[in-house]
Write a protein that holds these residues in place. Structure first.
Motif, PDB file in Angstrom:
ATOM      1  N   ASP A 180       7.575   7.934   3.280  1.00  9.60           N
ATOM      2  CA  ASP A 180       8.212   6.695   2.818  1.00  9.60           C
ATOM      3  C   ASP A 180       7.969   6.528   1.322  1.00  9.60           C
ATOM      4  O   ASP A 180       6.825   6.541   0.859  1.00  9.60           O
ATOM      5  CB  ASP A 180       7.658   5.491   3.582  1.00  9.60           C
ATOM      6  CG  ASP A 180       8.431   4.229   3.268  1.00  9.60           C
ATOM      7  OD1 ASP A 180       9.395   3.944   3.998  1.00  9.60           O
ATOM      8  OD2 ASP A 180       8.081   3.536   2.288  1.00  9.60           O
TER       9      ASP A 180
ATOM     10  N   ASP B  41       5.459   3.916   0.153  1.00  5.79           N
ATOM     11  CA  ASP B  41       4.064   4.245   0.491  1.00  5.79           C
ATOM     12  C   ASP B  41       3.393   5.043  -0.619  1.00  5.79           C
ATOM     13  O   ASP B  41       2.164   5.015  -0.761  1.00  5.79           O
ATOM     14  CB  ASP B  41       4.000   5.052   1.794  1.00  5.79           C
ATOM     15  CG  ASP B  41       4.337   4.203   3.017  1.00  5.79           C
ATOM     16  OD1 ASP B  41       4.642   3.012   2.840  1.00  5.79           O
ATOM     17  OD2 ASP B  41       4.297   4.746   4.132  1.00  5.79           O
TER      18      ASP B  41
ATOM     19  N   PRO C 141       0.380   8.858   2.041  1.00 10.70           N
ATOM     20  CA  PRO C 141       1.493   7.984   2.417  1.00 10.70           C
ATOM     21  C   PRO C 141       1.916   8.210   3.863  1.00 10.70           C
ATOM     22  O   PRO C 141       1.633   9.267   4.442  1.00 10.70           O
ATOM     23  CB  PRO C 141       2.612   8.395   1.455  1.00 10.70           C
ATOM     24  CG  PRO C 141       1.958   9.229   0.400  1.00 10.70           C
ATOM     25  CD  PRO C 141       0.780   9.866   1.068  1.00 10.70           C
TER      26      PRO C 141
ATOM     27  N   VAL D 225      -1.663   4.849   3.818  1.00 14.05           N
ATOM     28  CA  VAL D 225      -0.667   3.779   3.774  1.00 14.05           C
ATOM     29  C   VAL D 225       0.203   3.883   5.011  1.00 14.05           C
ATOM     30  O   VAL D 225       0.705   4.965   5.339  1.00 14.05           O
ATOM     31  CB  VAL D 225       0.203   3.881   2.507  1.00 14.05           C
ATOM     32  CG1 VAL D 225       1.183   2.708   2.436  1.00 14.05           C
ATOM     33  CG2 VAL D 225      -0.663   3.928   1.250  1.00 14.05           C
ATOM     34  N   CYS D 226       0.370   2.773   5.720  1.00 13.03           N
ATOM     35  CA  CYS D 226       1.263   2.705   6.876  1.00 13.03           C
ATOM     36  C   CYS D 226       0.901   3.782   7.909  1.00 13.03           C
ATOM     37  O   CYS D 226      -0.258   3.905   8.296  1.00 13.03           O
ATOM     38  CB  CYS D 226       2.704   2.842   6.383  1.00 13.03           C
ATOM     39  SG  CYS D 226       3.958   2.268   7.529  1.00 13.03           S
TER      40      CYS D 226
ATOM     41  N   HIS E 240       0.968   0.675  10.615  1.00 17.38           N
ATOM     42  CA  HIS E 240       2.159  -0.158  10.781  1.00 17.38           C
ATOM     43  C   HIS E 240       2.139  -0.760  12.188  1.00 17.38           C
ATOM     44  O   HIS E 240       1.743  -0.098  13.149  1.00 17.38           O
ATOM     45  CB  HIS E 240       3.410   0.697  10.581  1.00 17.38           C
ATOM     46  CG  HIS E 240       4.676  -0.093  10.500  1.00 17.38           C
ATOM     47  ND1 HIS E 240       5.273  -0.637  11.618  1.00 17.38           N
ATOM     48  CD2 HIS E 240       5.450  -0.434   9.440  1.00 17.38           C
ATOM     49  CE1 HIS E 240       6.376  -1.269  11.255  1.00 17.38           C
ATOM     50  NE2 HIS E 240       6.502  -1.164   9.932  1.00 17.38           N
TER      51      HIS E 240
ATOM     52  N   GLY F 270       1.902  -1.833   7.547  1.00 18.96           N
ATOM     53  CA  GLY F 270       3.247  -1.862   6.972  1.00 18.96           C
ATOM     54  C   GLY F 270       3.783  -3.271   6.900  1.00 18.96           C
ATOM     55  O   GLY F 270       3.087  -4.242   7.209  1.00 18.96           O
TER      56      GLY F 270
END
Length: 202
Positions: A18, A21, A89, A127-128, A148, A190
């Motif tokens: 993403d 991210d 990410p 991230v996420c 997320h 997320g």
């Protein structure tokens, strides 16, 4: 007065990651500066020095943006101890999990690094759905984590086979530093997460 040595940040990209991210952390960290005053003049230096690594020279995100790496993953592995922060990410996670491809091995290698000689801390940030890669790499045992909101169940399922991990429905989770390894792990969720308060594990 000499400028402080910048913290070296390694971003590991994978196909269909993403874009936000990656660019979100990159943007925020790029604004951090040290201010230096000598006599009547003031200068600035960057706090963080970014390096992008990936399997291929060019990596396409889920939003069809194309990013060029600074170094190949082979070089990232061989120079891993030179970095202070590894950022993973999310997005495009299932093919990585199914194929057991990078950045899973990079995460394992990062977590296996010995404590820094100077005693400073290394950081592992996801991230996420990047947290799913941390779980698959087996580095979340004994920690708390988040991802997320749509992937809480998958994270819990992976963690069940990799050790004891407490999955929290939070925007981000900051674990205490593992003093033996000199490693601190931070995971973030997320945009579907409703809570805004951080969680600090005990």
């Amino acid at each position: 007065m000499a400028s402080p040595k910048p913290l070296r940040v390694l971003y590991a990209l994978h196909p269909n990651f993403d874009t936000l991210d990656f660019t979100g952390p990159l943007e925020i960290l790029s604004h951090a500066t040290h201010k230096h005053t000598a006599d009547s003049s003031t200068s600035e230096s960057r706090v963080f020095q970014p390096t992008i690594t990936a399997v291929s020279e060019l990596t396409t995100s889920a939003q069809k943006a194309i990013f060029k790496r600074h170094i190949p993953l082979t070089e990232a592995h061989s120079t891993l101890a030179d970095y202070d922060i590894l950022i993973i990410p999310g997005g495009g996670s299932q093919p990585v999990l199914d194929g057991q491809t990078e950045p899973i091995q990079l995460i394992k290698a990062w977590a296996a690094l010995p404590k820094k000689v100077d005693g400073s801390t290394r950081y592992l940030l996801s991230v996420c759905t990047g947290c799913l890669f941390l779980a698959e790499a087996g580095v979340l045992d004994g920690l708390t984590a988040t991802t997320h909101a749509d992937y809480y169940g998958q994270l819990e399922k992976i963690c069940e086979t990799k050790g004891k991990t407490r999955v929290l429905k939070e925007r981000f989770v900051v674990n205490k530093t593992d003093e033996e390894k000199g490693l601190r792990t931070i995971t973030s969720g997320g945009d579907a997460v409703q809570k805004t308060s951080p969680s600090y594990s005990k």
